[in-house]
Write a protein that holds these residues in place. Structure first.
Motif, PDB file in Angstrom:
ATOM      1  N   PHE A 197      34.450  35.445  55.388  1.00 49.30           N
ATOM      2  CA  PHE A 197      33.612  36.222  54.468  1.00 49.30           C
ATOM      3  C   PHE A 197      34.458  37.140  53.596  1.00 49.30           C
ATOM      4  CE2 PHE A 197      29.758  35.986  57.531  1.00 49.30           C
ATOM      5  CZ  PHE A 197      29.451  34.725  57.049  1.00 49.30           C
ATOM      6  N   THR A 198      35.496  37.712  54.178  1.00 49.38           N
ATOM      7  CA  THR A 198      36.393  38.567  53.395  1.00 49.38           C
ATOM      8  C   THR A 198      37.047  37.767  52.276  1.00 49.38           C
ATOM      9  OG1 THR A 198      36.844  39.995  55.295  1.00 49.38           O
ATOM     10  CG2 THR A 198      38.435  40.040  53.493  1.00 49.38           C
ATOM     11  N   SER A 199      37.499  36.566  52.591  1.00 46.83           N
ATOM     12  CA  SER A 199      38.096  35.701  51.568  1.00 46.83           C
ATOM     13  C   SER A 199      37.069  35.283  50.533  1.00 46.83           C
ATOM     14  CB  SER A 199      38.700  34.451  52.219  1.00 46.83           C
ATOM     15  OG  SER A 199      39.750  34.789  53.093  1.00 46.83           O
ATOM     16  N   LEU A 200      35.843  35.035  50.970  1.00 44.73           N
ATOM     17  CA  LEU A 200      34.776  34.635  50.065  1.00 44.73           C
ATOM     18  C   LEU A 200      34.485  35.731  49.048  1.00 44.73           C
ATOM     19  CD1 LEU A 200      32.462  32.700  49.257  1.00 44.73           C
ATOM     20  CD2 LEU A 200      31.068  33.791  51.020  1.00 44.73           C
ATOM     21  N   ALA A 201      34.519  36.973  49.491  1.00 48.44           N
ATOM     22  CA  ALA A 201      34.193  38.093  48.621  1.00 48.44           C
ATOM     23  C   ALA A 201      35.301  38.391  47.618  1.00 48.44           C
ATOM     24  CB  ALA A 201      33.912  39.337  49.450  1.00 48.44           C
ATOM     25  N   ARG A 202      36.495  37.921  47.889  1.00 47.55           N
ATOM     26  CA  ARG A 202      37.652  38.252  47.053  1.00 47.55           C
ATOM     27  C   ARG A 202      37.868  37.191  45.973  1.00 47.55           C
ATOM     28  NH1 ARG A 202      41.526  37.960  50.800  1.00 47.55           N
ATOM     29  NH2 ARG A 202      41.037  40.039  51.583  1.00 47.55           N
ATOM     30  N   ASN A 203      38.097  37.632  44.735  1.00 49.09           N
ATOM     31  CA  ASN A 203      38.444  36.727  43.634  1.00 49.09           C
ATOM     32  C   ASN A 203      37.467  35.564  43.509  1.00 49.09           C
ATOM     33  OD1 ASN A 203      41.384  37.425  45.120  1.00 49.09           O
ATOM     34  ND2 ASN A 203      41.234  37.972  42.989  1.00 49.09           N
ATOM     35  N   ARG A 204      36.183  35.868  43.401  1.00 47.06           N
ATOM     36  CA  ARG A 204      35.199  34.791  43.393  1.00 47.06           C
ATOM     37  C   ARG A 204      34.452  34.654  42.075  1.00 47.06           C
ATOM     38  NH1 ARG A 204      29.905  35.986  45.471  1.00 47.06           N
ATOM     39  NH2 ARG A 204      29.370  38.179  45.243  1.00 47.06           N
ATOM     40  N   VAL A 205      34.871  35.381  41.056  1.00 46.49           N
ATOM     41  CA  VAL A 205      34.167  35.411  39.783  1.00 46.49           C
ATOM     42  C   VAL A 205      34.665  34.317  38.842  1.00 46.49           C
ATOM     43  CG1 VAL A 205      33.756  36.807  37.712  1.00 46.49           C
ATOM     44  CG2 VAL A 205      33.714  37.882  39.970  1.00 46.49           C
ATOM     45  N   ILE A 206      33.735  33.675  38.131  1.00 47.27           N
ATOM     46  CA  ILE A 206      34.072  32.813  37.014  1.00 47.27           C
ATOM     47  C   ILE A 206      34.079  33.710  35.777  1.00 47.27           C
ATOM     48  CG2 ILE A 206      33.473  30.755  35.695  1.00 47.27           C
ATOM     49  CD1 ILE A 206      33.988  30.191  38.655  1.00 47.27           C
ATOM     50  N   ALA A 207      35.235  33.896  35.144  1.00 47.76           N
ATOM     51  CA  ALA A 207      35.326  34.761  33.964  1.00 47.76           C
ATOM     52  C   ALA A 207      35.210  33.916  32.699  1.00 47.76           C
ATOM     53  CB  ALA A 207      36.647  35.521  33.968  1.00 47.76           C
TER      54      ALA A 207
END
Length: 250
Positions: A116-126
């Protein structure tokens, strides 16, 4: 502090979902329970989730069939299977069709929370494009399909922050204030392997810049008007690779 996620837990064993929901809530995330694939689909239609944990063997609709139906409308919503059965043809099919991975029961909670920590990190499509209408329309399409999106109409604002928080960047090659190639060079100086998809409506005019960008390890160039199924396939591929790597880490 870790970003709060909303997790959907799907299992016909209500004791399992209740226990797991309590653990996830204590870890600072929001947990929602569903006790069948059909009920889970209804909950996904009603609210947004960041991840789905589903049992494989359930009456009526198994976890893999649930994933098949889910990905038709939400290809960007990650799904992880939970099972007590190590070798199963159904599981193999799920992995081939885009399931993030498998968690064996009883679950390794430390491993799950680390995922979950990895999922929350750097997950945005810019989306980096100086056309606000394009950003808004494409952003809405991607959000409806389970992706998290940031819309950036002026890349001069903070390219460093934009790249640091993103898993993929959609970069227009013809911007009003600065060329897309220059933005890509700034990104590559700090993030040499960050996936960047080029976007342009000027195939011939931008041909030289596109070639130079591809030589800087841009992934591909998509041409406007965008073919949304092609874009979704590429974005889902990037996300799946990142999350599978995170789930496999022990």
């Amino acid at each position: 502090m870790n970003q709060k996620l909303r997790i959907l837990i799907v299992d016909d064993d209500q004791r399992m979902t209740r226990t797991l929901a309590d653990i996830i809530s204590l870890a600072g995330h929001e947990a929602v329970e569903a006790w069948s694939g059909q009920q889970a689909l209804e909950k996904v239609r009603a609210q947004a989730f960041d991840c789905v944990l589903t049992d494989v063997r359930m009456p009526g609709m198994d976890g893999v069939e649930f994933h098949r139906q889910l990905r038709q409308s939400q290809p960007g919503l990650p799904l992880v299977l939970m099972t007590a059965y190590a070798a199963d043809e159904t599981i193999r099919c799920g992995l081939e069709e885009g399931v993030v991975g498998i968690l064996d029961k009883p679950l390794d909670i430390t491993h799950l929370l680390g995922f979950f920590t990895s999922l929350a990190r750097n997950r945005v499509i810019a989306i980096v494009d100086d056309d606000p209408a394009f950003c808004l329309t494409l952003g809405d399409i991607l959000r409806q399909r389970g992706f998290s999106v940031a819309q950036i109409t002026d890349p001069r604002t903070n390219v460093e922050l934009m790249a640091a928080e993103s898993q993929v960047i959609l970069l227009d090659m013809k911007l009003n204030h600065v060329g897309g190639l220059e933005v890509l060079k700034n990104i590559r100086a700090r993030y040499p392997s960050l996936p960047v998809l080029l976007v342009t409506g000027y195939r011939q005019e931008m041909a030289a810049s596109i070639q130079a960008a591809l030589e800087l390890n841009a992934y591909a160039c998509l041409y406007k008007p965008l073919e949304i199924p092609n874009l979704l396939e590429k974005l889902s591929h990037f996300q799946l690779e990142r999350l599978r790597s995170a789930l496999e880490k022990k």
